[in-house]
Each structure stands twice: as C-alpha cells, then as structure tokens.
Design a protein around this motif. Structure first.
Motif, PDB file in Angstrom:
ATOM      1  N   THR A 147      -0.598  -3.619  -5.531  1.00 33.69           N
ATOM      2  CA  THR A 147      -0.262  -2.437  -4.732  1.00 33.69           C
ATOM      3  C   THR A 147      -1.435  -1.475  -4.791  1.00 33.69           C
ATOM      4  N   ARG A 148      -1.917  -1.086  -3.616  1.00 36.38           N
ATOM      5  CA  ARG A 148      -3.000  -0.108  -3.578  1.00 36.38           C
ATOM      6  C   ARG A 148      -2.398   1.278  -3.407  1.00 36.38           C
ATOM      7  N   LEU A 149      -2.618   2.123  -4.397  1.00 36.64           N
ATOM      8  CA  LEU A 149      -2.084   3.490  -4.397  1.00 36.64           C
ATOM      9  C   LEU A 149      -3.211   4.479  -4.179  1.00 36.64           C
ATOM     10  N   THR A 150      -3.033   5.335  -3.199  1.00 25.81           N
ATOM     11  CA  THR A 150      -3.967   6.431  -2.952  1.00 25.81           C
ATOM     12  C   THR A 150      -3.221   7.739  -3.100  1.00 25.81           C
ATOM     13  N   VAL A 151      -3.704   8.573  -4.005  1.00 27.53           N
ATOM     14  CA  VAL A 151      -3.095   9.880  -4.219  1.00 27.53           C
ATOM     15  C   VAL A 151      -4.006  10.932  -3.586  1.00 27.53           C
TER      16      VAL A 151
ATOM     17  N   SER B 264      -4.808   7.186  -8.689  1.00 28.25           N
ATOM     18  CA  SER B 264      -5.148   6.243  -7.615  1.00 28.25           C
ATOM     19  C   SER B 264      -5.737   4.960  -8.194  1.00 28.25           C
TER      20      SER B 264
ATOM     21  N   LEU C 225       6.792   1.772  -8.380  1.00 25.01           N
ATOM     22  CA  LEU C 225       6.288   0.478  -7.923  1.00 25.01           C
ATOM     23  C   LEU C 225       7.138  -0.606  -8.570  1.00 25.01           C
TER      24      LEU C 225
ATOM     25  N   GLN D   1       0.353   8.779  -1.386  1.00 26.85           N
ATOM     26  CA  GLN D   1       1.270   9.785  -1.902  1.00 26.85           C
ATOM     27  C   GLN D   1       0.527  11.089  -2.166  1.00 26.85           C
TER      28      GLN D   1
ATOM     29  N   LEU E  35       6.506   8.439  -8.268  1.00 26.76           N
ATOM     30  CA  LEU E  35       6.043   7.099  -7.941  1.00 26.76           C
ATOM     31  C   LEU E  35       7.003   6.066  -8.496  1.00 26.76           C
TER      32      LEU E  35
ATOM     33  N   THR F 178       0.851  -1.185   0.000  1.00 29.17           N
ATOM     34  CA  THR F 178       0.000   0.000   0.000  1.00 29.17           C
ATOM     35  C   THR F 178       0.887   1.235   0.000  1.00 29.17           C
ATOM     36  N   LEU F 179       0.337   2.303  -0.573  1.00 32.26           N
ATOM     37  CA  LEU F 179       1.112   3.536  -0.694  1.00 32.26           C
ATOM     38  C   LEU F 179       0.154   4.713  -0.724  1.00 32.26           C
TER      39      LEU F 179
END
Lengths: 114, 112
Positions: free
Chosen positions: B107-111, B86, B21, B13, B19, B10-11
């Motif tokens: 990978t779960r990315l939340t911006v 995201s 990954l 940013q 970024l 998880t990330l």
C-alpha cells in the motif's frame, strides 16, 4: 545482532552477460539466507534460499546463489542476464532455529542494458 | 495455495487523519505476520510482527500501531498521521523455521 550488507547500490550489466549481486551477512548462529526481487510499486518476490546442504542453491528465473561460510557471503548470480531482470534485489538473513525475524539488506538496483 | 491481500493499494490522507491498512492471508493457519515500511524504494524497515491472535511485537517506536483480531488478519493503524508516515507499506507472512516470507502487493501511503 543480525545484519546484511549489499555493498553495491547499483549494478549495470549488458544483456547476455553474467551478473552478480553481492551480499554479506553477520549472525551469531547458523544463517538462513534469502534473495528477493522487487519490481516497481510491487511487493517482494522470493527467488531462492539457503538453509542447509549444498552451498550452490538454484532458484526461480535462472538465478542461483552460492553460500560461502568462510567469507560470510551469499552472492546472487545468473549466467546470462535479461533486460527483464532489471529490478531491485534484496538479500535477507534470519538466524536459524531461534530468530523470529528477517533482516533485509538495503537493496541493489540491477539494470540490464540491451 | 496461499495468497496475501492488502488494501487499499494507494491512499492519500491529510496530516492528522486516522489510518487503517488491512492485510489478510488465505490458505494457511497460524502464520507469523509482519508489517514493513519501505522508504524511497529502498530498504525495508520491520515495524511489527505477530506470532498469534492478539500478540504484537513492535520493532520501532513510532506513530503507528498494529492489531491482529483474527488468525489471518493484520491491521496497521494510526490515530493521527504525520507527514513522516508516508511510505510504501508491505505485509508479509511466514512459517518458521525454514520458510521464506511471502509479501503482499503493498500500500502506497501519501500524507499531505
């Protein structure tokens, strides 16, 4: 161009009953067909595939699928559903021998009710 | 046996940050490698694929890029993240022509 349709957004079935998740496809050549399952916040897990041969394909966890060339379908089936089968299911197609890439359907959410 | 790893899991940013990954595969040689994005827990969108070191094909024009510096390493990057970046990013590998793709854990990315 390849395409995959999963006409049902959601399928509900009672535990112990048979389940079917539908998939139809379109490719210009011979289709290679796949089913995957995804549990929440996880990657996709491979269930089964059809490349050639017997139209009825058996896979993991008791799932099977039938390739129907005339109807361009590859429906996923299981004789007796379990609550633990509740997940998101994806059908995918790749054009045999030439296609580099897979095309995935939009997914069908299966809920098995106790 | 083959395994595929992705990190981080998880990330979170801020908008405008870079970024990176990473995806690595073990137990196979010269695999085809793929990056997908999955929005809202539904369909997969193919972003990039690679058939060898330094060979990248982009499927969708966007704010992301990919690189393959080693045979079993695939990296997804961005210089400046947007809110719309995201999502849940999945790496996969496969061996043509008959085999299925195998997916990493994502990978779960939340911006923000």
């Amino acid at each position: 161009a390849q395409s995959v349709a999963q006409p049902e957004d959601q399928v509900n079935v009672a535990e112990g009953n048979p389940l079917t998740v539908k998939c139809t496809y379109s490719v210009s050549g011979n289709p290679y067909l796949f089913w995957y399952v995804q549990y929440p916040n996880r990657g996709l897990q491979f269930l089964l595939k059809y490349i050639t041969g017997d139209n009825l394909v058996k896979g993991s966890y008791g799932f099977e699928a039938e390739f129907n060339k005339s109807q361009t379908s590859f429906h996923l089936k299981k004789p007796s559903a379990l609550v633990s089968d509740s997940a998101l299911y994806f059908c995918a197609v790749r054009e045999g021998n030439y296609g580099q890439n897979f095309v995935f359907g939009p997914g069908t959410r299966l809920s098995v009710l106790p | 046996s083959q395994t595929i790893h992705q990190w981080p899991a998880t990330l979170v940013q801020p908008v405008g940050s870079p970024l990176s990954l990473e995806c690595t595969v073990e137990g196979t040689s010269n695999p085809n490698l793929y990056w997908y994005r999955q929005a809202a827990g539904r369909g997969l969108q193919l972003l990039f694929y690679s058939v060898g070191i330094g060979q990248i094909s982009s499927e969708v024009p966007q704010n992301l890029s990919a690189s393959r510096p080693q045979d079993r390493q695939f990296i997804l990057s961005s210089k400046k993240l947007l809110l719309s970046d995201s999502g849940f990013f999945l790496c996969a590998w496969g061996e043509l022509p008959y085999n299925e793709q195998f997916f990493g854990p994502g990978t779960r990315l939340t911006v923000l």
